[in-house]
Write an enzyme that holds these catalytic residues in place. Structure first.
Site, PDB file in Angstrom:
ATOM      1  N   SER A  78       0.805  -1.230   0.000  1.00 21.46           N
ATOM      2  CA  SER A  78       0.000   0.000   0.000  1.00 21.46           C
ATOM      3  C   SER A  78       0.837   1.280   0.000  1.00 21.46           C
ATOM      4  CB  SER A  78      -0.908  -0.001   1.220  1.00 21.46           C
ATOM      5  OG  SER A  78      -1.515   1.258   1.345  1.00 21.46           O
ATOM      6  N   THR A  83      -9.352  -2.565   3.461  1.00 25.29           N
ATOM      7  CA  THR A  83      -9.212  -2.976   2.065  1.00 25.29           C
ATOM      8  C   THR A  83      -9.564  -4.453   1.926  1.00 25.29           C
ATOM      9  OG1 THR A  83      -7.783  -2.889   0.121  1.00 25.29           O
ATOM     10  CG2 THR A  83      -6.694  -3.411   2.203  1.00 25.29           C
ATOM     11  N   LYS A 142     -14.079  -5.199   3.004  1.00 25.46           N
ATOM     12  CA  LYS A 142     -14.904  -3.998   2.822  1.00 25.46           C
ATOM     13  C   LYS A 142     -16.388  -4.236   3.136  1.00 25.46           C
ATOM     14  CE  LYS A 142     -12.086  -1.344  -0.381  1.00 25.46           C
ATOM     15  NZ  LYS A 142     -12.020  -0.669  -1.680  1.00 25.46           N
ATOM     16  N   ASP A 188     -14.325   6.020  -1.776  1.00 23.16           N
ATOM     17  CA  ASP A 188     -13.784   5.638  -3.094  1.00 23.16           C
ATOM     18  C   ASP A 188     -14.433   6.417  -4.245  1.00 23.16           C
ATOM     19  OD1 ASP A 188     -11.917   3.787  -2.276  1.00 23.16           O
ATOM     20  OD2 ASP A 188     -13.260   2.067  -2.498  1.00 23.16           O
ATOM     21  N   GLY A 206     -17.175  -4.725  -9.223  1.00 22.75           N
ATOM     22  CA  GLY A 206     -16.819  -4.988  -7.827  1.00 22.75           C
ATOM     23  C   GLY A 206     -17.110  -3.771  -6.965  1.00 22.75           C
ATOM     24  N   ALA A 240     -15.241  -1.226  -6.034  1.00 18.36           N
ATOM     25  CA  ALA A 240     -14.798   0.075  -6.544  1.00 18.36           C
ATOM     26  C   ALA A 240     -15.748   0.571  -7.639  1.00 18.36           C
ATOM     27  CB  ALA A 240     -13.380  -0.040  -7.089  1.00 18.36           C
ATOM     28  N   ILE A 248      -8.208   2.404 -12.501  1.00 18.23           N
ATOM     29  CA  ILE A 248      -8.010   2.646 -11.067  1.00 18.23           C
ATOM     30  C   ILE A 248      -6.812   1.871 -10.525  1.00 18.23           C
ATOM     31  CG2 ILE A 248     -10.455   3.191 -10.767  1.00 18.23           C
ATOM     32  CD1 ILE A 248     -10.624   0.608  -9.052  1.00 18.23           C
ATOM     33  N   GLY A 257      -4.608   5.873 -12.076  1.00 16.76           N
ATOM     34  CA  GLY A 257      -5.164   5.300 -10.850  1.00 16.76           C
ATOM     35  C   GLY A 257      -4.701   5.982  -9.580  1.00 16.76           C
TER      36      GLY A 257
HETATM   37  P1  ATR Z   1     -12.708  -4.067  -5.897  1.00 18.32           P
HETATM   38  O1  ATR Z   1     -13.340  -3.844  -4.551  1.00 18.32           O
HETATM   39  O2  ATR Z   1     -11.278  -3.592  -5.964  1.00 18.32           O
HETATM   40  O3  ATR Z   1     -13.536  -3.556  -7.021  1.00 18.32           O
HETATM   41  P2  ATR Z   1     -13.630  -6.765  -6.280  1.00 18.32           P
HETATM   42  O4  ATR Z   1     -14.885  -6.385  -5.579  1.00 18.32           O
HETATM   43  O5  ATR Z   1     -12.981  -8.051  -5.939  1.00 18.32           O
HETATM   44  O6  ATR Z   1     -12.531  -5.645  -6.048  1.00 18.32           O
HETATM   45  O7  ATR Z   1     -13.893  -6.685  -7.874  1.00 18.32           O
HETATM   46  C1  ATR Z   1     -12.980  -7.125  -8.781  1.00 18.32           C
HETATM   47  C2  ATR Z   1     -13.500  -6.902 -10.205  1.00 18.32           C
HETATM   48  O8  ATR Z   1     -12.516  -7.382 -11.113  1.00 18.32           O
HETATM   49  C3  ATR Z   1     -14.778  -7.657 -10.533  1.00 18.32           C
HETATM   50  O9  ATR Z   1     -15.514  -6.924 -11.487  1.00 18.32           O
HETATM   51  C4  ATR Z   1     -14.233  -8.942 -11.151  1.00 18.32           C
HETATM   52  O10 ATR Z   1     -15.133  -9.620 -12.004  1.00 18.32           O
HETATM   53  P3  ATR Z   1     -16.178 -10.691 -11.408  1.00 18.32           P
HETATM   54  O11 ATR Z   1     -17.268  -9.886 -10.775  1.00 18.32           O
HETATM   55  O12 ATR Z   1     -16.631 -11.476 -12.567  1.00 18.32           O
HETATM   56  O13 ATR Z   1     -15.403 -11.500 -10.397  1.00 18.32           O
HETATM   57  C5  ATR Z   1     -13.102  -8.382 -11.959  1.00 18.32           C
HETATM   58  N1  ATR Z   1     -12.097  -9.392 -12.300  1.00 18.32           N
HETATM   59  C6  ATR Z   1     -11.136  -9.884 -11.483  1.00 18.32           C
HETATM   60  N2  ATR Z   1     -10.377 -10.788 -12.155  1.00 18.32           N
HETATM   61  C7  ATR Z   1     -10.881 -10.855 -13.428  1.00 18.32           C
HETATM   62  C8  ATR Z   1     -10.534 -11.583 -14.618  1.00 18.32           C
HETATM   63  N3  ATR Z   1      -9.499 -12.433 -14.627  1.00 18.32           N
HETATM   64  N4  ATR Z   1     -11.269 -11.385 -15.737  1.00 18.32           N
HETATM   65  C9  ATR Z   1     -12.297 -10.508 -15.734  1.00 18.32           C
HETATM   66  N5  ATR Z   1     -12.673  -9.789 -14.652  1.00 18.32           N
HETATM   67  C10 ATR Z   1     -11.980  -9.960 -13.516  1.00 18.32           C
END
Ligand code: ATR
Length: 266
Positions: free
Chosen positions: A14, A61, A65, A101, A131, A133, A218, A241
């Site tokens: 971080s 984090t 969350k 955020d 997700g 964010a 981001i 980001g």
């Molecule tokens: P954050 O709080 O940082 O947004 P998160 O809630 O874990 O983290 O969200 C991660 C995002 O990245 C989600 O949109 C996830 O897609 P899914 O909802 O289908 O899981 C996306 N993501 C992560 N790895 C991915 C990958 N290999 N291909 C496509 N999308 C991915």
């Protein structure tokens, strides 16, 4: 003397300690910001420990969350609507949860491109990812009357869920979004795809993008993700980001200390 921290797992990469140290110096306040790695099983105990030790607040984090909410006395503002918390204040032994955020994102956008948020009614936004964010960013952007805030996500149902909560929005497939990419004025990459060490990954090629569109990622490690490099080569304007990181931190700092950060050293 303010005692602040970040809890989550992992936390060691971080940049928040250096950002908050800079804020302490700018405001002439004294304080510390520590990185505290926390395992799932330790969460409740660690929260009680932070309270007992007299911490003024902490950031939350991945992966806590949402999980953190059951231990809080109150959640307010966007955190309540989104059911996702990134900032907690501890006052009189009460834990209050916030989410900075989305607000941080919109402030960073406005700082970099002040004209973008005026005259929004013919502008379209595409958010990649659904997700935490993405939810926060969509929630704040929804306060403006954009023509559309469209969402694509690997798990389509999550995109549909966010989309349903917005005024003018569609959940699209990747293919559909690619076909109409030239319609978007702002494309926001919110997934973890492309984050170091997977620097070469990218969910969507920007082929066909409007040349003066804003491309925003981001992810801040690396600063130039594949997505942003692609955007730069196609003539897009860029939003990095690290600027969202800085502004969400400034909002959290204000919640804890009451001090507004006005000058940002990027
Ligand atoms: P954050 O709080 O940082 O947004 P998160 O809630 O874990 O983290 O969200 C991660 C995002 O990245 C989600 O949109 C996830 O897609 P899914 O909802 O289908 O899981 C996306 N993501 C992560 N790895 C991915 C990958 N290999 N291909 C496509 N999308 C991915």
């Amino acid at each position: 003397m303010y005692r602040l921290a970040l809890i989550g797992n992992p936390v060691k990469q971080s940049k928040s300690p250096e950002i908050h140290q800079q804020f302490f110096e700018q405001t002439s306040l004294k304080g510390t910001y520590e990185l505290i790695p926390v395992d799932q099983v330790e969460l409740e105990g660690k929260i009680n420990w932070l309270k007992a030790e007299g911490y003024h607040g902490f950031n939350v984090t991945v992966p806590f969350k949402e999980k953190i909410i059951e231990y809080l006395d109150e959640i307010v503002g966007p955190a309540k609507a989104m059911q996702s918390v990134n900032t907690v204040s501890i006052q009189n032994n009460r834990l209050v949860g916030y989410n900075t955020d989305g607000e941080g994102y919109v402030l960073s956008l406005n700082e970099a491109y002040p004209d973008f948020l005026s005259d929004v009614k013919h502008k379209r936004i595409l958010i990649i990812g659904a997700g935490g964010a993405a939810k926060g960013i969509a929630y704040q952007l929804n306060k403006y009357a954009f023509q559309s805030i469209d969402i694509i996500n690997r798990t389509a149902e999550k995109a549909r869920q966010i989309s349903r909560s917005l005024n003018h929005s569609r959940a699209l497939s990747l293919g559909m979004a690619k076909d109409i990419l030239e319609q978007y004025d702002l494309i926001i990459q919110t997934t973890s795809v492309g984050m170091s060490p997977n620097n070469h990954e990218q969910i969507i090629s920007l082929q066909g993008v409007k040349p003066n569109a804003i491309a925003s990622d981001i992810i801040y490690k690396p600063k130039w993700t594949s997505f942003l490099q692609d955007a730069e080569q196609r003539g897009c304007r860029i939003l990095f980001g690290e600027s969202m990181l800085l502004y969400q931190a400034a909002k959290a700092f204000q919640i804890w200390t009451g001090q507004e950060i006005k000058d940002f050293v990027n």
